[in-house]
Each structure stands twice: as structure tokens, then as C-alpha cells.
Scaffold this motif. Structure first.
Motif, PDB file in Angstrom:
ATOM      1  N   LEU A  58       0.832  -1.198   0.000  1.00  0.00           N
ATOM      2  CA  LEU A  58       0.000   0.000   0.000  1.00  0.00           C
ATOM      3  C   LEU A  58       0.869   1.251   0.000  1.00  0.00           C
ATOM      4  O   LEU A  58       2.058   1.213   0.315  1.00  0.00           O
ATOM      5  CB  LEU A  58      -0.947  -0.010   1.192  1.00  0.00           C
ATOM      6  CG  LEU A  58      -0.321  -0.131   2.582  1.00  0.00           C
ATOM      7  CD1 LEU A  58      -0.193   1.234   3.234  1.00  0.00           C
ATOM      8  CD2 LEU A  58      -1.156  -1.059   3.465  1.00  0.00           C
ATOM      9  N   VAL A  59       0.221   2.345  -0.388  1.00  0.00           N
ATOM     10  CA  VAL A  59       0.888   3.645  -0.430  1.00  0.00           C
ATOM     11  C   VAL A  59       0.025   4.630   0.359  1.00  0.00           C
ATOM     12  O   VAL A  59      -1.202   4.640   0.223  1.00  0.00           O
ATOM     13  CB  VAL A  59       1.071   4.154  -1.875  1.00  0.00           C
ATOM     14  CG1 VAL A  59       2.004   5.366  -1.896  1.00  0.00           C
ATOM     15  CG2 VAL A  59       1.620   3.052  -2.770  1.00  0.00           C
ATOM     16  N   VAL A  60       0.675   5.437   1.189  1.00  0.00           N
ATOM     17  CA  VAL A  60      -0.027   6.411   2.021  1.00  0.00           C
ATOM     18  C   VAL A  60       0.342   7.815   1.559  1.00  0.00           C
ATOM     19  O   VAL A  60       1.518   8.116   1.311  1.00  0.00           O
ATOM     20  CB  VAL A  60       0.334   6.228   3.511  1.00  0.00           C
ATOM     21  CG1 VAL A  60      -0.431   7.241   4.377  1.00  0.00           C
ATOM     22  CG2 VAL A  60       0.020   4.794   3.964  1.00  0.00           C
ATOM     23  N   TYR A  61      -0.682   8.651   1.431  1.00  0.00           N
ATOM     24  CA  TYR A  61      -0.499  10.028   0.948  1.00  0.00           C
ATOM     25  C   TYR A  61      -0.958  11.024   2.005  1.00  0.00           C
ATOM     26  O   TYR A  61      -1.817  10.718   2.839  1.00  0.00           O
ATOM     27  CB  TYR A  61      -1.287  10.248  -0.349  1.00  0.00           C
ATOM     28  CG  TYR A  61      -0.848   9.326  -1.453  1.00  0.00           C
ATOM     29  CD1 TYR A  61       0.219   9.645  -2.276  1.00  0.00           C
ATOM     30  CD2 TYR A  61      -1.501   8.102  -1.659  1.00  0.00           C
ATOM     31  CE1 TYR A  61       0.635   8.789  -3.283  1.00  0.00           C
ATOM     32  CE2 TYR A  61      -1.092   7.244  -2.659  1.00  0.00           C
ATOM     33  CZ  TYR A  61      -0.016   7.586  -3.465  1.00  0.00           C
ATOM     34  OH  TYR A  61       0.390   6.729  -4.445  1.00  0.00           O
ATOM     35  N   GLY A  62      -0.411  12.219   1.925  1.00  0.00           N
ATOM     36  CA  GLY A  62      -0.759  13.270   2.878  1.00  0.00           C
ATOM     37  C   GLY A  62      -2.064  13.962   2.550  1.00  0.00           C
ATOM     38  O   GLY A  62      -2.611  14.679   3.400  1.00  0.00           O
ATOM     39  N   GLN A  63      -2.570  13.769   1.328  1.00  0.00           N
ATOM     40  CA  GLN A  63      -3.833  14.367   0.906  1.00  0.00           C
ATOM     41  C   GLN A  63      -4.656  13.320   0.156  1.00  0.00           C
ATOM     42  O   GLN A  63      -4.143  12.272  -0.223  1.00  0.00           O
ATOM     43  CB  GLN A  63      -3.572  15.573  -0.001  1.00  0.00           C
ATOM     44  CG  GLN A  63      -2.757  16.687   0.634  1.00  0.00           C
ATOM     45  CD  GLN A  63      -2.445  17.773  -0.368  1.00  0.00           C
ATOM     46  OE1 GLN A  63      -3.341  18.363  -0.965  1.00  0.00           O
ATOM     47  NE2 GLN A  63      -1.164  18.038  -0.576  1.00  0.00           N
ATOM     48  N   ASP A  64      -5.909  13.644  -0.071  1.00  0.00           N
ATOM     49  CA  ASP A  64      -6.823  12.710  -0.715  1.00  0.00           C
ATOM     50  C   ASP A  64      -6.561  12.664  -2.224  1.00  0.00           C
ATOM     51  O   ASP A  64      -6.819  13.645  -2.934  1.00  0.00           O
ATOM     52  CB  ASP A  64      -8.266  13.152  -0.447  1.00  0.00           C
ATOM     53  CG  ASP A  64      -9.292  12.124  -0.898  1.00  0.00           C
ATOM     54  OD1 ASP A  64      -8.920  11.187  -1.628  1.00  0.00           O
ATOM     55  OD2 ASP A  64     -10.466  12.265  -0.517  1.00  0.00           O
ATOM     56  N   PRO A  65      -6.070  11.537  -2.760  1.00  0.00           N
ATOM     57  CA  PRO A  65      -5.788  11.464  -4.209  1.00  0.00           C
ATOM     58  C   PRO A  65      -7.046  11.472  -5.059  1.00  0.00           C
ATOM     59  O   PRO A  65      -6.979  11.725  -6.256  1.00  0.00           O
ATOM     60  CB  PRO A  65      -5.024  10.144  -4.353  1.00  0.00           C
ATOM     61  CG  PRO A  65      -5.458   9.326  -3.174  1.00  0.00           C
ATOM     62  CD  PRO A  65      -5.699  10.298  -2.065  1.00  0.00           C
ATOM     63  N   PRO A  73       4.177  10.349  -2.615  1.00  0.00           N
ATOM     64  CA  PRO A  73       3.781   9.415  -1.557  1.00  0.00           C
ATOM     65  C   PRO A  73       4.492   9.733  -0.242  1.00  0.00           C
ATOM     66  O   PRO A  73       5.689  10.050  -0.229  1.00  0.00           O
ATOM     67  CB  PRO A  73       4.208   8.055  -2.100  1.00  0.00           C
ATOM     68  CG  PRO A  73       5.249   8.335  -3.132  1.00  0.00           C
ATOM     69  CD  PRO A  73       4.910   9.674  -3.704  1.00  0.00           C
ATOM     70  N   ALA A  74       3.741   9.659   0.855  1.00  0.00           N
ATOM     71  CA  ALA A  74       4.342   9.900   2.176  1.00  0.00           C
ATOM     72  C   ALA A  74       5.001   8.642   2.716  1.00  0.00           C
ATOM     73  O   ALA A  74       6.054   8.711   3.370  1.00  0.00           O
ATOM     74  CB  ALA A  74       3.264  10.385   3.149  1.00  0.00           C
TER      75      ALA A  74
END
Length: 365
Positions: free
Chosen positions: A337-344, A354-355
Motif C-alpha cells: 500500500l501507499v499512504v499520501y498526505g492528501q486525498d488522491p 507518496p508519504a
């Protein structure tokens, strides 16, 4: 992270495209996704943000360089570049290199291989493909079907130096027999196609996917829809057509003009395909002449073409994984999985930053 560390992902877990598939948290236990809070004392590390399944590049070439196969160190750098961009599942759409060693590395993306390209003699880039004549097509398709991971890659068209333009590479009977052989062996078939001329024969012969598909015209769209044939447009690669056309202007003016026309209508082609119901997936064509790590740019290109942002996001995540037979963020699935700081979902350009990247349950980027 140690082997007994539990990763707690909280915020918004986008397990699917629907709002009813958004979860508040997930847990990574022993490298697997769980939606049940672990019991007992555990070392817990928390990551907060918007989580997506690991991105999919459905047209990528690990182990391929501008002049053919590359060494393992170069291939490793290619795979790491893709991984750090959030691409954790690759459909390798043709490579002359043996990259099976990647399967033993838990820190590198998972690869679904299509074997080596199969092309007509002197009708493709030198050093890339098996170059053969139609009488040998069935045998080579069978060979690559056995070597690959459920896919075979044909070169459907290329410049014909005598004609001075793109033409189909294979006669209809050879294509029908070859695709039939692949299907008999349990493999799907895809083909590189820039022009219009090869598409009808390939689709009516049972092909499963077309790469680039710049020659897809409105009259062919119903045929693709009725046969369920997917396309992978690789728009970041199609952006190079004007440069290629300029380089061949003097020697092959008809080809150069054709390439410019295909480029000019590229967005209309992709939008019309999507609107008609043709499955469209994200692929960058990284390797060869293009750098790796371009998956976010390709998603943005699909949006620019007129595909809704959520559909473009699905083409690189949930839908793509389903098409390739790999799980997303389902209970018990490998924690990729990939986690982002904002809603893609709000802005797909978020995919470019990616964070955190989690592969096989471990934070790798």
C-alpha cells in the motif's frame, strides 16, 4: 520495523472506489492486511493519511534499456525507482532480461511477466524481441506463454520500410493460430499497436489487450467493447511521437505525418474508448527510452484526456489489480500500500508525492 512490529494505518483507507469501501483504519500483521485490532502486547507503529493499494504499472519493462537487455544492477535501480513512486505491481510488457531474481526480493515490486516481445523480422527495435516469420509464430507464442506469468506480447505493427509507413506485421491466419495457442496454454495475449491496420484482425482473433491503441477509431470501438478487449494507452510515451516524427521526416514522410495524426487525436481516442466502456488501464512504457517512476504522470494524463479522476485512479489501483488477478486491500492480502498526505481522489497529482510506501508489510519508502 522488526518482524513483530504491527503497522497501524489510520485516517482514510481507500479499499475500493465506493464511499462504502472507505475504512478508518487497517492493521498490518505478519505482512498481511487486517481490519481487526490485534490482541496482546505488540510493538505498534502508526502511519496516518490516505491509503491506497500499491499502484499498478500495467505496461513497464524492467530489465530493458535503450539498446536491449541491461545488467541486474540497472534492472534493480529501475525496480526501485518504480517502487519509490508507489508502483508495487508491474505487468512487464516484454523484456529480453531474466528478472526472476526479483521474485526473491521482498523489497522490490511484484512483477507479472509477458516474456520477451515477439516481432516480425526487422520490424521492431533491435535487441528487444524474438524476430521471426509468421510460420514460426505459434511455436514462439507457446514458448513465451510457458516462460511468462500468464501473458504473451506481440508486436502488432511497426514501420514497413518499403511502404514507408506503419503496417500490420502478421497475416490473419497466423494471428488466429497464435492467440489460440496462447489461450490453450492459459495465457492472455497483448500487442503493441500504434496504427489502425492491425486492430481488427487482432481483436477478431481473440486478443485480450492492446498496448498504446493510438489507432483505435470510432468504427472499431464497438468491436473492442463486444469482445471485452482492454487498452493500455501509455500516454506519457505517446507524448514522444512529435519528436520521433521529426527524426524520420526526411526518410519516411508518410510515417512522420501518420505519427503526428495519431498524437494529435490521442486524448480523443482514450476518452472515446473509456466513454464507450472499453477497460482502460495505466501503463507508462518505462524502460527502453523512457525513465521509470512515471505512474503518477500517466494517471494525470488520463485525467487530462477526459477520464474522470476516480476512474483514472481505479485504472492504477483497484480495477487494475482485479484485471491482473491480484488483491487490493482485502482482508488477509499482502500489505502492499501507499499512504499520501492528501486525498488522491480530489487531485490525482497527489500520487506524485507518496508519504509512505509499504511493501509486504514493511515500510520501504
Amino acid at each position: 520495523m522488526s518482524d513483530d512490529t504491527v503497522l497501524h494505518v489510520k485516517g482514510r483507507v481507500l479499499a475500493g472506489p465506493g464511499e462504502d469501501q472507505v475504512r478508518d483504519e487497517l492493521w498490518v500483521i505478519d505482512g498481511r492486511v487486517s481490519y481487526d485490532r490485534p490482541t496482546g502486547a505488540r510493538d505498534i507503529r502508526t502511519v496516518t493519511g490516505w491509503a491506497l493499494p500499491g499502484l499498478v504499472d500495467a505496461h513497464c519493462h524492467v530489465g530493458l534499456g535503450a539498446h536491449g537487455p541491461v545488467d541486474a544492477d540497472t534492472a534493480e535501480k529501475q525496480a526501485l525507482t518504480d517502487r519509490d513512486a508507489g508502483t508495487l505491481l508491474i505487468r512487464d510488457a516484454g523484456s529480453p532480461s531474466d528478472t526472476r531474481w526479483v521474485d526473491d526480493r521482498e523489497d522490490l515490486p511484484k512483477i507479472i511477466r509477458a516474456g520477451r516481445h515477439i516481432a516480425r523480422t526487422r520490424r521492431y527495435l533491435r535487441g528487444y524481441a524474438h524476430e521471426i516469420e509468421p510460420a514460426d509464430l505459434v511455436a514462439y507464442v507457446g514458448r513465451e506463454a510457458r516462460r511468462g506469468d500468464g501473458w504473451v506480447k506481440l508486436v502488432g505493427d511497426w514501420i514497413d520500410r518499403e511502404a514507408g509507413d506503419l503496417t500490420a506485421c502478421w497475416p490473419r491466419d497466423a494471428v488466429e493460430a497464435a492467440i489460440g495457442e496462447a489461450h490453450r496454454l492459459g495465457a492472455r495475449v497483448t500487442a503493441h499497436c500504434f496504427a489502425e491496420s492491425s486492430l481488427r484482425d487482432l481483436v477478431e482473433s481473440g486478443i485480450d489487450c492492446v498496448e498504446h491503441a493510438t489507432g483505435l477509431t470510432d468504427d472499431l470501438i464497438p468491436l473492442f467493447v463486444s469482445r471485452g478487449v482492454a487498452i493500455v494507452p501509455t500516454l506519457v510515451n505517446i507524448a514522444t511521437f512529435p519528436r520521433l516524427a521529426a527524426g524520420g521526416e526526411t526518410k519516411y514522410p508518410a510515417w512522420s505525418a501518420h505519427m503526428r495524426r495519431l498524437h494529435a487525436r490521442r486524448y480523443d481516442t482514450v476518452r472515446n474508448a473509456h466513454d464507450a466502456g472499453i477497460p482502460v488501464f495505466v501503463g507508462t512504457d518505462a524502460g527502453g527510452s523512457l525513465p521509470h517512476g512515471l505512474v503518477a504522470a500517466e494517471v494525470a494524463e488520463l485525467v487530462k484526456a477526459g477520464i474522470p479522476p476516480l476512474a483514472a485512479l481505479a485504472a492504477a489501483t483497484w480495477s487494475a489489480r482485479d484485471w491482473l488477478g491480484r488483491p487490493a486491500l482485502t482482508e488477509g492480502a499482502p500489505a502492499d500500500l501507499v499512504v499520501y498526505g492528501q486525498d488522491p481522489r480530489t487531485d490525482v497529482r497527489v500520487l506524485g508525492t507518496p508519504a509512505r510506501v509499504v511493501l509486504n508489510g514493511r515500510i520501504v519508502g
